[in-house]
Design a protein around this motif. Sequence first.
Motif, mmCIF file in Angstrom:
data_model
loop_
_atom_site.group_PDB
_atom_site.id
_atom_site.type_symbol
_atom_site.label_atom_id
_atom_site.label_comp_id
_atom_site.label_asym_id
_atom_site.label_seq_id
_atom_site.Cartn_x
_atom_site.Cartn_y
_atom_site.Cartn_z
ATOM 1 N N VAL A 48 0.834 -1.198 0.000
ATOM 2 C CA VAL A 48 0.000 0.000 0.000
ATOM 3 C C VAL A 48 0.870 1.251 0.000
ATOM 4 N N ILE A 49 0.241 2.381 -0.309
ATOM 5 C CA ILE A 49 0.936 3.671 -0.304
ATOM 6 C C ILE A 49 0.461 4.451 0.920
ATOM 7 N N PRO A 50 1.314 4.619 1.936
ATOM 8 C CA PRO A 50 0.906 5.369 3.126
ATOM 9 C C PRO A 50 0.714 6.851 2.796
ATOM 10 N N VAL A 51 -0.344 7.427 3.347
ATOM 11 C CA VAL A 51 -0.648 8.840 3.124
ATOM 12 C C VAL A 51 -0.993 9.488 4.460
ATOM 13 N N ARG A 52 -0.359 10.597 4.755
ATOM 14 C CA ARG A 52 -0.716 11.325 5.983
ATOM 15 C C ARG A 52 -2.116 11.919 5.809
ATOM 16 N N LEU A 53 -3.033 11.548 6.705
ATOM 17 C CA LEU A 53 -4.389 12.061 6.582
ATOM 18 C C LEU A 53 -5.112 12.046 7.919
ATOM 19 N N ASP A 54 -5.339 13.233 8.434
ATOM 20 C CA ASP A 54 -6.288 13.460 9.513
ATOM 21 C C ASP A 54 -7.501 14.072 8.836
ATOM 22 N N VAL A 55 -8.623 13.382 8.842
ATOM 23 C CA VAL A 55 -9.784 13.845 8.072
ATOM 24 C C VAL A 55 -10.365 15.142 8.610
ATOM 25 N N THR A 56 -9.927 15.569 9.795
ATOM 26 C CA THR A 56 -10.388 16.847 10.332
ATOM 27 C C THR A 56 -9.443 17.989 9.970
ATOM 28 N N ASN A 57 -8.377 17.700 9.222
ATOM 29 C CA ASN A 57 -7.401 18.706 8.822
ATOM 30 C C ASN A 57 -7.600 19.037 7.344
ATOM 31 N N PRO A 58 -8.148 20.201 7.022
ATOM 32 C CA PRO A 58 -8.447 20.533 5.621
ATOM 33 C C PRO A 58 -7.233 20.478 4.703
ATOM 34 N N ALA A 78 -12.462 6.139 8.525
ATOM 35 C CA ALA A 78 -11.968 6.814 9.725
ATOM 36 C C ALA A 78 -13.117 7.244 10.626
ATOM 37 N N GLY A 79 -12.980 6.965 11.921
ATOM 38 C CA GLY A 79 -14.020 7.353 12.857
ATOM 39 C C GLY A 79 -13.547 7.200 14.286
ATOM 40 N N ILE A 80 -14.241 7.861 15.205
ATOM 41 C CA ILE A 80 -13.938 7.738 16.627
ATOM 42 C C ILE A 80 -15.197 7.389 17.389
ATOM 43 N N ALA A 81 -15.014 6.696 18.518
ATOM 44 C CA ALA A 81 -16.123 6.374 19.424
ATOM 45 C C ALA A 81 -15.568 6.360 20.838
ATOM 46 N N ARG A 82 -16.207 7.098 21.727
ATOM 47 C CA ARG A 82 -15.767 7.142 23.111
ATOM 48 C C ARG A 82 -16.949 6.867 24.027
ATOM 49 N N THR A 94 -19.103 18.887 24.307
ATOM 50 C CA THR A 94 -17.739 18.860 23.763
ATOM 51 C C THR A 94 -17.446 17.529 23.085
ATOM 52 N N LEU A 95 -17.832 16.432 23.724
ATOM 53 C CA LEU A 95 -17.613 15.116 23.130
ATOM 54 C C LEU A 95 -18.398 14.964 21.838
ATOM 55 N N LEU A 96 -19.618 15.458 21.810
ATOM 56 C CA LEU A 96 -20.428 15.364 20.599
ATOM 57 C C LEU A 96 -19.791 16.152 19.458
ATOM 58 N N ARG A 97 -19.320 17.349 19.747
ATOM 59 C CA ARG A 97 -18.675 18.142 18.708
ATOM 60 C C ARG A 97 -17.436 17.438 18.152
ATOM 61 N N ASP A 98 -16.623 16.874 19.041
ATOM 62 C CA ASP A 98 -15.420 16.160 18.594
ATOM 63 C C ASP A 98 -15.786 14.963 17.717
ATOM 64 N N THR A 99 -16.814 14.237 18.130
ATOM 65 C CA THR A 99 -17.234 13.047 17.386
ATOM 66 C C THR A 99 -17.797 13.416 16.024
ATOM 67 N N LEU A 100 -18.617 14.454 15.984
ATOM 68 C CA LEU A 100 -19.170 14.912 14.712
ATOM 69 C C LEU A 100 -18.073 15.412 13.783
ATOM 70 N N GLU A 101 -17.051 16.036 14.352
ATOM 71 C CA GLU A 101 -15.970 16.592 13.535
ATOM 72 C C GLU A 101 -15.290 15.501 12.713
ATOM 73 N N THR A 102 -15.060 14.347 13.331
ATOM 74 C CA THR A 102 -14.423 13.238 12.607
ATOM 75 C C THR A 102 -15.432 12.430 11.805
ATOM 76 N N TYR A 144 -21.648 8.880 19.615
ATOM 77 C CA TYR A 144 -21.305 8.096 18.426
ATOM 78 C C TYR A 144 -22.563 7.768 17.628
ATOM 79 N N ALA A 145 -23.637 7.379 18.329
ATOM 80 C CA ALA A 145 -24.889 7.052 17.658
ATOM 81 C C ALA A 145 -25.441 8.270 16.918
ATOM 82 N N ILE A 146 -25.384 9.424 17.552
ATOM 83 C CA ILE A 146 -25.843 10.655 16.897
ATOM 84 C C ILE A 146 -25.032 10.908 15.635
ATOM 85 N N SER A 147 -23.720 10.732 15.743
ATOM 86 C CA SER A 147 -22.858 10.993 14.585
ATOM 87 C C SER A 147 -23.144 10.036 13.437
ATOM 88 N N LYS A 148 -23.423 8.787 13.757
ATOM 89 C CA LYS A 148 -23.673 7.816 12.693
ATOM 90 C C LYS A 148 -25.053 8.011 12.069
#
Length: 239
Positions: A48-58, A78-82, A94-102, A144-148
């Motif tokens: 594979v070809i590794p690529v730097r990618l944080d999906v929250t970084n434009p 890519a996704g997060i769940a806490r 704050t957690l909801l905003r972070d989760t929605l961001e990703t 996480y459920a809200i984000s999905k």
Amino acid sequence: MKIKDAVVFVTGANRGLGLEFAKQALALGAKKVYAGSRDPANVTLPGVIPVRLDVTNPDEVAAAARLAGDVTLLINNAGIARVSEGLTRPGADTLLRDTLETNVFGMLATSQAFSAALGRNGGGAILNVLSIVSWISSSVIPEYAISKAAAWSLTNGLRLALREQNTQVVGLHAGFIDTDLTRGFEAEKLAPSDVVRQAYAAIEAGEEEVSVDERTREVKQALSQGVYLLDPARESEQH
């Protein structure tokens, strides 16, 4: 579309489900596989070809899309769940905003960035990794459920927006998958290999949505009957 000879870009590809998407793409004969990760050094899969990618970084999203201008299949994994203390507890916003961001804005950002290349390359496809909790509430991961749920609606909107350029947009729904994301949950879990196998089969069959396990299919069928709560503790008691 076929996975054989496709050019695949997988977000969150360094481990778990994303790593399995990359592995199976190679096994199915993909021409090229880009593996997006916040730290490309964590991508160790040969071929594979590794690529730097944080999906929250434009800037990183734009750079990844420029690099992979030959892409024909984008896997938005890519996704997060806490684990949460509940929506009424301090800090839930704050957690909801972070989760929605990703999970939502990150998915939108990559889809926007890669859509032009997909169109130039014949349309191709986007697969969005969603969840059983796109349709039901959760007592332990409500953010996480809200984000999905939002990501499901986003997926449907992208399908309409990209239909004219012949881009297939697929929503993948599944229960708990045996990855780092679900570590600590005492629920029955699906094998990543089976989830990915069904996802790629759905893409090749031209489908727009796939539910990979019986529980998820049951929940989808029961949507019109009311609101459901997913509690991993109760789920484990049922199996």
